[in-house]
Design an enzyme around this catalytic site. Structure first.
Site, mmCIF file in Angstrom:
data_model
loop_
_atom_site.group_PDB
_atom_site.id
_atom_site.type_symbol
_atom_site.label_atom_id
_atom_site.label_comp_id
_atom_site.label_asym_id
_atom_site.label_seq_id
_atom_site.Cartn_x
_atom_site.Cartn_y
_atom_site.Cartn_z
ATOM 1 N N SER A 126 -0.884 3.807 8.523
ATOM 2 C CA SER A 126 -0.968 2.374 8.256
ATOM 3 C C SER A 126 0.254 1.888 7.482
ATOM 4 O O SER A 126 0.814 2.624 6.655
ATOM 5 C CB SER A 126 -2.231 2.069 7.450
ATOM 6 O OG SER A 126 -2.225 0.750 6.950
ATOM 7 N N TYR A 151 -7.804 2.827 0.657
ATOM 8 C CA TYR A 151 -7.544 2.948 2.094
ATOM 9 C C TYR A 151 -6.125 3.451 2.342
ATOM 10 O O TYR A 151 -5.905 4.396 3.107
ATOM 11 C CB TYR A 151 -7.743 1.601 2.782
ATOM 12 C CG TYR A 151 -7.278 1.570 4.211
ATOM 13 C CD1 TYR A 151 -7.959 2.265 5.205
ATOM 14 C CD2 TYR A 151 -6.140 0.848 4.573
ATOM 15 C CE1 TYR A 151 -7.521 2.243 6.522
ATOM 16 C CE2 TYR A 151 -5.700 0.820 5.896
ATOM 17 C CZ TYR A 151 -6.394 1.517 6.863
ATOM 18 O OH TYR A 151 -5.950 1.499 8.172
#
Length: 334
Positions: A126, A151
């Site tokens: 990501s 995350y």
């Protein structure tokens, strides 16, 4: 070839499967179809990719036993691991969900690839790993040691775990740092979906940092093209590579990391304006401060990915937003 794709009912996973099938590959897709967001949307995505060359199996890859049995049953050539617990803000509220899916689940995938001699593992990282970085565009040679959400920390961990398996067992692994993916069949927890729904419902939209934010919005078709192309670019060992002189995006092991984005950040207010134009409705706006886990700007340097694959994003924000809004109104009968 025979592919395993995780996150099969997800936004990116379902579209990757669609392209692989179109290119005559055989695909097994897995997902646990959890209720993080509307499961009806997930089932609808699966319905549209029904094909003789596609088999769906409901499996939670954080559970090692059924995953190992699946690898035993099928002789996969390659694995595209897109399944994960997504969402920056949700990781602040429900951290344990990320440990199960993004850490234990990723380890289970690595172990299965090791035990079954997989030719290439491509997995989702990501852009959030860049965290507190201010320098733009983000390059894969940049430090990613200061994430601002759990995350992001799990995605950085996935890259580290993958490198260790590439080093120890020679498994070719490629991580892709996705930059703000949007488009038809997108996720309900992301800004384009939230903004469109609220505008149509006559509700005010929350605009973080008073709109002074930039995102490298990347259309889904461009993302899928990049994912499928990189599956054919299998990392090789490089005995000349050294930590002191080499980029952290490569290694002496068969390991690689790439940015995958449009490469041209858009101001949030411009993006909202495109949604308003596509809907023909002016949004009610609620301006607020920066939110926990948010970053000011994302901007992908995709030059390495271009060198490896010839990947060139083609869809601009005007065209992409119009396509998303058209799909949304049709799917939800608005």
């Amino acid at each position: 070839m025979k592919y395993l794709v995780t996150g099969a009912s997800g936004f990116i996973g379902s579209r990757v499967i669609e392209m692989l099938i179109h290119r005559k590959h055989s695909v097994v897709g897995i997902d646990n179809n959890n209720d993080y967001y509307d499961t009806c949307l997930k089932f609808a995505r699966l319905e549209r990719i029904k094909n003789d060359n596609f088999e769906f199996v409901k499996i939670d890859f954080s559970n090692k036993t059924p995953l190992d049995a699946l690898f035993e049953e099928h002789e996969f050539d390659r694995v595209i691991h897109l399944g994960a617990q997504a969402g920056v803000r949700y990781s602040i509220e429900n951290p344990m969900a990320y440990a199960d899916s993004n850490l234990i689940g990723h380890l289970n995938i690595l172990e299965a690839c090791r035990n079954h001699k997989i030719e290439h593992l491509v997995y989702a990282s990501s852009s959030s790993v860049y965290g507190l970085n201010d320098k733009t565009p983000f390059e894969t040679s940049d430090s990613v040691d200061h994430p601002v959400s759990l995350y992001a920390a799990t995605k950085k961990s996935n890259e580290l775990m993958s490198h260790s398996y590439s080093h120890l067992y020679g498994i070719p692994t490629t991580g892709l740092r996705f930059f703000t993916v949007y488009g038809p069949w997108g996720r309900p927890d992301m800004a384009p979906f939230i903004f469109t729904k609220k505008i149509l419902d006559g509700e005010a939209i929350d605009i973080n940092n008073s709109g002074n934010m930039w995102r490298d919005f990347t259309y889904i078709d461009d993302i899928v093209e990049g994912v499928v192309r990189i599956a054919d670019v299998i990392p090789m060992r490089n005995d000349e590579w050294k930590v002191e002189t080499g980029t952290p995006a490569s290694s002496s092991a068969p390991y690689a990391v790439y940015n995958i984005g449009h490469g041209s950040p858009i101001n949030l207010m411009e993006f909202i304006s495109e949604i308003e134009n596509a809907l023909g409705i002016e949004a009610k706006k609620n301006y607020r401060g920066m939110q926990a886990g948010d970053v000011y700007k994302t901007y992908a340097d995709t030059s390495d990915l271009f060198k490896a694959t010839g990947y060139t994003p083609k869809v601009g924000v005007k065209e992409g937003v119009a396509a998303f809004v058209k799909w949304y109104k049709e799917f939800y009968d608005k």
